[in-house]
Design a protein around this motif. Structure first.
Motif, PDB file in Angstrom:
ATOM      1  N   LYS A  20       0.833  -1.211   0.000  1.00 14.95           N
ATOM      2  CA  LYS A  20       0.000   0.000   0.000  1.00 14.95           C
ATOM      3  C   LYS A  20       0.865   1.257   0.000  1.00 14.95           C
ATOM      4  O   LYS A  20       0.459   2.311  -0.487  1.00 14.95           O
ATOM      5  CB  LYS A  20      -0.889  -0.041   1.252  1.00 14.95           C
ATOM      6  N   SER A  21       2.082   1.150   0.540  1.00 13.38           N
ATOM      7  CA  SER A  21       2.951   2.336   0.601  1.00 13.38           C
ATOM      8  C   SER A  21       3.718   2.542  -0.709  1.00 13.38           C
ATOM      9  O   SER A  21       4.473   3.501  -0.834  1.00 13.38           O
ATOM     10  CB  SER A  21       3.943   2.193   1.761  1.00 13.38           C
ATOM     11  N   SER A  22       3.537   1.659  -1.674  1.00 20.33           N
ATOM     12  CA  SER A  22       4.279   1.775  -2.925  1.00 20.33           C
ATOM     13  C   SER A  22       3.608   2.776  -3.866  1.00 20.33           C
ATOM     14  O   SER A  22       2.414   2.662  -4.148  1.00 20.33           O
ATOM     15  CB  SER A  22       4.344   0.412  -3.626  1.00 20.33           C
ATOM     16  N   PRO A  23       4.374   3.734  -4.375  1.00 15.15           N
ATOM     17  CA  PRO A  23       3.783   4.680  -5.332  1.00 15.15           C
ATOM     18  C   PRO A  23       3.376   4.004  -6.643  1.00 15.15           C
ATOM     19  O   PRO A  23       2.627   4.581  -7.437  1.00 15.15           O
ATOM     20  CB  PRO A  23       4.905   5.701  -5.569  1.00 15.15           C
ATOM     21  N   LEU A  24       3.847   2.787  -6.864  1.00 12.89           N
ATOM     22  CA  LEU A  24       3.496   2.076  -8.105  1.00 12.89           C
ATOM     23  C   LEU A  24       2.103   1.455  -8.047  1.00 12.89           C
ATOM     24  O   LEU A  24       1.549   1.069  -9.068  1.00 12.89           O
ATOM     25  CB  LEU A  24       4.501   0.936  -8.351  1.00 12.89           C
ATOM     26  N   VAL A  25       1.572   1.336  -6.833  1.00 13.93           N
ATOM     27  CA  VAL A  25       0.344   0.547  -6.657  1.00 13.93           C
ATOM     28  C   VAL A  25      -0.888   1.444  -6.515  1.00 13.93           C
ATOM     29  O   VAL A  25      -0.924   2.321  -5.658  1.00 13.93           O
ATOM     30  CB  VAL A  25       0.487  -0.361  -5.410  1.00 13.93           C
ATOM     31  N   GLN A  26      -1.867   1.174  -7.369  1.00 14.54           N
ATOM     32  CA  GLN A  26      -3.134   1.919  -7.272  1.00 14.54           C
ATOM     33  C   GLN A  26      -4.206   1.114  -6.552  1.00 14.54           C
ATOM     34  O   GLN A  26      -5.066   1.658  -5.877  1.00 14.54           O
ATOM     35  CB  GLN A  26      -3.682   2.286  -8.658  1.00 14.54           C
ATOM     36  N   GLU A  27      -4.169  -0.203  -6.746  1.00 12.54           N
ATOM     37  CA  GLU A  27      -5.287  -1.007  -6.260  1.00 12.54           C
ATOM     38  C   GLU A  27      -4.773  -2.374  -5.790  1.00 12.54           C
ATOM     39  O   GLU A  27      -3.908  -2.972  -6.440  1.00 12.54           O
ATOM     40  CB  GLU A  27      -6.273  -1.213  -7.422  1.00 12.54           C
ATOM     41  N   ILE A  28      -5.330  -2.837  -4.675  1.00 11.53           N
ATOM     42  CA  ILE A  28      -4.956  -4.171  -4.184  1.00 11.53           C
ATOM     43  C   ILE A  28      -6.226  -4.983  -3.932  1.00 11.53           C
ATOM     44  O   ILE A  28      -7.160  -4.506  -3.275  1.00 11.53           O
ATOM     45  CB  ILE A  28      -4.136  -4.107  -2.869  1.00 11.53           C
ATOM     46  N   VAL A  29      -6.242  -6.190  -4.478  1.00 11.04           N
ATOM     47  CA  VAL A  29      -7.331  -7.132  -4.213  1.00 11.04           C
ATOM     48  C   VAL A  29      -6.721  -8.241  -3.367  1.00 11.04           C
ATOM     49  O   VAL A  29      -5.588  -8.673  -3.628  1.00 11.04           O
ATOM     50  CB  VAL A  29      -7.892  -7.726  -5.529  1.00 11.04           C
ATOM     51  N   CYS A  30      -7.441  -8.695  -2.341  1.00 10.55           N
ATOM     52  CA  CYS A  30      -6.883  -9.715  -1.473  1.00 10.55           C
ATOM     53  C   CYS A  30      -7.898 -10.842  -1.299  1.00 10.55           C
ATOM     54  O   CYS A  30      -9.063 -10.593  -0.992  1.00 10.55           O
ATOM     55  CB  CYS A  30      -6.538  -9.069  -0.123  1.00 10.55           C
ATOM     56  N   ALA A  31      -7.453 -12.086  -1.516  1.00 10.77           N
ATOM     57  CA  ALA A  31      -8.367 -13.223  -1.398  1.00 10.77           C
ATOM     58  C   ALA A  31      -7.793 -14.241  -0.443  1.00 10.77           C
ATOM     59  O   ALA A  31      -6.721 -14.755  -0.724  1.00 10.77           O
ATOM     60  CB  ALA A  31      -8.585 -13.863  -2.776  1.00 10.77           C
ATOM     61  N   PRO A  32      -8.425 -14.594   0.683  1.00 10.33           N
ATOM     62  CA  PRO A  32      -9.663 -13.944   1.117  1.00 10.33           C
ATOM     63  C   PRO A  32      -9.417 -12.679   1.929  1.00 10.33           C
ATOM     64  O   PRO A  32     -10.365 -11.942   2.189  1.00 10.33           O
ATOM     65  CB  PRO A  32     -10.287 -15.027   2.017  1.00 10.33           C
ATOM     66  N   GLY A  33      -8.179 -12.423   2.356  1.00  8.17           N
ATOM     67  CA  GLY A  33      -7.922 -11.263   3.202  1.00  8.17           C
ATOM     68  C   GLY A  33      -8.468 -11.472   4.601  1.00  8.17           C
ATOM     69  O   GLY A  33      -8.906 -12.569   4.971  1.00  8.17           O
ATOM     70  N   ASN A  34      -8.410 -10.409   5.388  1.00  9.82           N
ATOM     71  CA  ASN A  34      -8.935 -10.453   6.759  1.00  9.82           C
ATOM     72  C   ASN A  34      -9.291  -9.015   7.147  1.00  9.82           C
ATOM     73  O   ASN A  34      -9.128  -8.097   6.323  1.00  9.82           O
ATOM     74  CB  ASN A  34      -7.911 -11.132   7.698  1.00  9.82           C
ATOM     75  N   PRO A  35      -9.772  -8.789   8.372  1.00  6.30           N
ATOM     76  CA  PRO A  35     -10.184  -7.416   8.706  1.00  6.30           C
ATOM     77  C   PRO A  35      -9.035  -6.404   8.632  1.00  6.30           C
ATOM     78  O   PRO A  35      -9.274  -5.206   8.459  1.00  6.30           O
ATOM     79  CB  PRO A  35     -10.691  -7.541  10.153  1.00  6.30           C
ATOM     80  N   GLY A  36      -7.797  -6.882   8.733  1.00  3.60           N
ATOM     81  CA  GLY A  36      -6.650  -5.981   8.592  1.00  3.60           C
ATOM     82  C   GLY A  36      -6.477  -5.548   7.147  1.00  3.60           C
ATOM     83  O   GLY A  36      -6.336  -4.358   6.846  1.00  3.60           O
ATOM     84  N   THR A  37      -6.536  -6.495   6.224  1.00  2.00           N
ATOM     85  CA  THR A  37      -6.364  -6.129   4.803  1.00  2.00           C
ATOM     86  C   THR A  37      -7.585  -5.361   4.291  1.00  2.00           C
ATOM     87  O   THR A  37      -7.461  -4.574   3.363  1.00  2.00           O
ATOM     88  CB  THR A  37      -6.136  -7.368   3.909  1.00  2.00           C
ATOM     89  N   ALA A  38      -8.745  -5.577   4.930  1.00  2.00           N
ATOM     90  CA  ALA A  38      -9.972  -4.901   4.473  1.00  2.00           C
ATOM     91  C   ALA A  38      -9.815  -3.388   4.516  1.00  2.00           C
ATOM     92  O   ALA A  38     -10.445  -2.675   3.730  1.00  2.00           O
ATOM     93  CB  ALA A  38     -11.168  -5.330   5.331  1.00  2.00           C
ATOM     94  N   LYS A  39      -8.952  -2.903   5.395  1.00  4.47           N
ATOM     95  CA  LYS A  39      -8.769  -1.447   5.491  1.00  4.47           C
ATOM     96  C   LYS A  39      -7.873  -0.906   4.379  1.00  4.47           C
ATOM     97  O   LYS A  39      -7.791   0.295   4.178  1.00  4.47           O
ATOM     98  CB  LYS A  39      -8.135  -1.102   6.840  1.00  4.47           C
ATOM     99  N   LEU A  40      -7.154  -1.795   3.701  1.00  2.00           N
ATOM    100  CA  LEU A  40      -6.147  -1.353   2.730  1.00  2.00           C
ATOM    101  C   LEU A  40      -6.430  -1.869   1.326  1.00  2.00           C
ATOM    102  O   LEU A  40      -5.862  -1.379   0.352  1.00  2.00           O
ATOM    103  CB  LEU A  40      -4.772  -1.881   3.150  1.00  2.00           C
ATOM    104  N   ALA A  41      -7.265  -2.883   1.234  1.00  5.16           N
ATOM    105  CA  ALA A  41      -7.473  -3.567  -0.050  1.00  5.16           C
ATOM    106  C   ALA A  41      -8.936  -3.965  -0.172  1.00  5.16           C
ATOM    107  O   ALA A  41      -9.708  -3.810   0.767  1.00  5.16           O
ATOM    108  CB  ALA A  41      -6.596  -4.826  -0.087  1.00  5.16           C
ATOM    109  N   ARG A  42      -9.289  -4.490  -1.339  1.00  4.30           N
ATOM    110  CA  ARG A  42     -10.640  -5.038  -1.524  1.00  4.30           C
ATOM    111  C   ARG A  42     -10.557  -6.544  -1.296  1.00  4.30           C
ATOM    112  O   ARG A  42      -9.896  -7.256  -2.051  1.00  4.30           O
ATOM    113  CB  ARG A  42     -11.112  -4.721  -2.945  1.00  4.30           C
ATOM    114  N   ASN A  43     -11.208  -7.003  -0.237  1.00  2.95           N
ATOM    115  CA  ASN A  43     -11.189  -8.436   0.056  1.00  2.95           C
ATOM    116  C   ASN A  43     -12.221  -9.164  -0.797  1.00  2.95           C
ATOM    117  O   ASN A  43     -13.323  -8.664  -1.003  1.00  2.95           O
ATOM    118  CB  ASN A  43     -11.551  -8.694   1.525  1.00  2.95           C
ATOM    119  N   VAL A  44     -11.840 -10.351  -1.265  1.00  7.59           N
ATOM    120  CA  VAL A  44     -12.792 -11.209  -1.981  1.00  7.59           C
ATOM    121  C   VAL A  44     -12.756 -12.561  -1.283  1.00  7.59           C
ATOM    122  O   VAL A  44     -11.687 -13.159  -1.136  1.00  7.59           O
ATOM    123  CB  VAL A  44     -12.397 -11.372  -3.472  1.00  7.59           C
ATOM    124  N   ASP A  45     -13.917 -13.025  -0.862  1.00  8.24           N
ATOM    125  CA  ASP A  45     -13.961 -14.177   0.025  1.00  8.24           C
ATOM    126  C   ASP A  45     -13.806 -15.506  -0.736  1.00  8.24           C
ATOM    127  O   ASP A  45     -14.787 -16.160  -1.064  1.00  8.24           O
ATOM    128  CB  ASP A  45     -15.268 -14.140   0.826  1.00  8.24           C
TER     129      ASP A  45
END
Ligand code: AMP
Ligand code: GLY
Length: 438
Positions: A20-45
């Motif tokens: 998330k701190s990378s200037p190269l990154v616009q969007e992060i999708v995380c599968a399945p992720g968790n409540p921590g990643t939910a604040k920084l990325a789009r979680n997909v279950d």
């Protein structure tokens, strides 16, 4: 860039936090992720073992880079499937992942290529394994399930009775399923453990700074092994000279061995090592970022991590300059649910996490927790990894433990001695390797 991160533990929260701190990154999708990643990325279950749906997701999202966190999808061949679709992937294919997925395979590679490790024997029948154990003169012996066991397939046994009982649980009662169809019985190695992670494109290596995991559940390294109870990076006793030995005797020969065996490995090669005055010996390989090692390594990796993973995936690691590291020390303390690593409590509300967010130099990564309405509740054995930076081990420890004391849930526990093991003892154990830098 758009990134897809596969996984839902503390390691993935830490990776997503770093990306998330990378200037190269616009969007992060995380599968399945968790409540921590939910604040920084789009979680997909989607569960990490559901390769078919993960492939579908990647086809739909068309990320610029896929980073696969856990071993399970790697062993199941997710990276191969995604590469076949023309996607850029950080993580080895199924053949490379065998280095973690089968302890026997790893041992065979080590043996064939004369990479230092403990002596071992393989067994596929309980009776034969037990006769061998009855005849062993030297104890302890280490009994290991061949297959994946989430860090719970290794047993250090003090005598034949204990070891035979483990063989029964693995091979007769099948407590770990097919993972215990074959076992390895290994010589017990004395010394100090260190995890050395390296990013590789199959040709070259970028070796990360060392991390010290604390695998046993209890203070003073007591009780059964877990997935990891806490971590320290770097460790004063892991000298540059020792790191050079690890590179020349273990990591480079392993990469060479994989090349000779025609296994392409683009991802993270993790060596778990036992070090004593005879130098480093391999305890295990992992085919992915360590957990909880990653939680402290991302806190200390100052450069942007994304270009390194892209370069590894593209086979162009040699084109990059070495990264910059934070000189301060990082300690990570894993806070667990009551009962872990056995059956553990679930569903307890976690209170006070927001207080940690106010503390300087402290970041808590979520591992086994889920959102239930507005409450965060425990859902795994390892619930949080609380990391803190400090000028030295004492300061980092003090900060991490202060933060832990602010968070509460029913039955929460954590080791109180993360980062404390060693110094003097280690200097003794390490002998030559522990001498001052040359
Ligand atoms: P592994 O998953 O193979 O790394 O094993 C888990 C843990 O068991 C290691 O981190 C060590 O603490 C311990 N262990 C594994 N193999 C040995 C060995 N041969 N000698 C001593 N300890 C071992
Ligand atoms: N920390 C040990 C592992 O990731 O397997």
């Amino acid at each position: 860039m758009k990134l897809l991160v596969v996984g839902g533990g503390g390691r993935e929260h830490a990776l997503v936090w770093k990306f998330k701190s990378s200037p190269l990154v616009q969007e992060i999708v995380c599968a399945p992720g968790n409540p921590g990643t939910a604040k920084l990325a789009r979680n997909v279950d989607i569960a990490v073992g559901d390769v078919a749906r993960l492939v579908e997701l990647a086809q739909k999202e068309r990320p610029d880079l896929v980073v696969i966190g856990p071993e399970e999808p790697l062993v199941l061949g997710l990276a191969d499937r995604l590469r076949a679709l023309g996607l850029r992937v950080f993580g080895p294919g199924a053949r490379g992942a065998r280095i973690e997925g089968s302890k026997l395979y790893a041992k065979e590679i080590l043996e064939r290529h004369r990479i230092p490790t403990g002596g071992y024997k393989r067994f596929d029948r309980a009776g034969v394994a037990k006769s061998y154990l009855e005849s062993c003169k030297y104890w302890p012996q280490v009994v290991k399930a061949d297959g994946l066991a989430a860090g719970k397939g290794v047993f250090v046994c003090q005598d034949a009775r204990e070891a035979c009982a483990v063989v029964d649980t693995l091979m007769e009662q099948k407590k770990l399923g097919a993972a215990g169809d074959q076992i390895v019985i290994e010589e017990f190695l004395e010394g100090q453990e260190v995890s050395v992670l390296s990013i590789t494109d199959g040709r070259g290596l970028l070796i990360l700074e060392p991390a010290i995991d604390h695998k046993q559940v209890g203070d003073g390294d007591s009780g059964p092994n877990t997935g990891g109870m806490g971590v320290l990076s770097p460790a004063p006793w892991v000298t540059r000279r020792l790191m050079r030995q690890i590179e020349s005797r273990v990591l480079l020969p392993t990469l060479h061995a994989l090349t000779i065996e025609e296994v392409e490995f683009r991802g993270l090669l993790y060596a778990g090592l036992m070090v004593n005055d005879g130098g480093p010996r391999v305890l295990e390989f992992n085919c992915r970022f360590g957990d909880p090692e990653t939680q402290v390594l991302v806190r200390r990796f100052k450069s942007d991590l994304v270009p390194y993973l892209v370069a590894a995936a593209d086979g162009k690691l040699a084109e990059l300059e070495p990264p910059e590291w934070e000189s301060r020390v990082c300690v990570g303390v894993v806070m667990c649910a009551e009962g872990y690593p056995g059956e553990y409590r679930k569903g307890d509300p976690i209170l006070g996490l927001e207080k940690i967010e106010q503390l300087p130099d402290v970041v808590a990564f979520v591992a086994g927790a889920k959102q239930q309405g507005r409450a965060l509740v425990t859902s795994g054995g390892r619930v949080l990894c609380v990391t803190a930076l400090g000028r030295d081990v004492d300061e980092a420890r003090a900060r991490a433990y202060e933060a832990c004391s602010l968070v509460r849930w029913q039955g929460a526990f954590w080791r109180k001695d993360i980062g404390l093991r060693r110094e003097k003892a280690q200097a003794e154990v390490l002998g030559a390797a522990g001498e001052p830098e040359d």
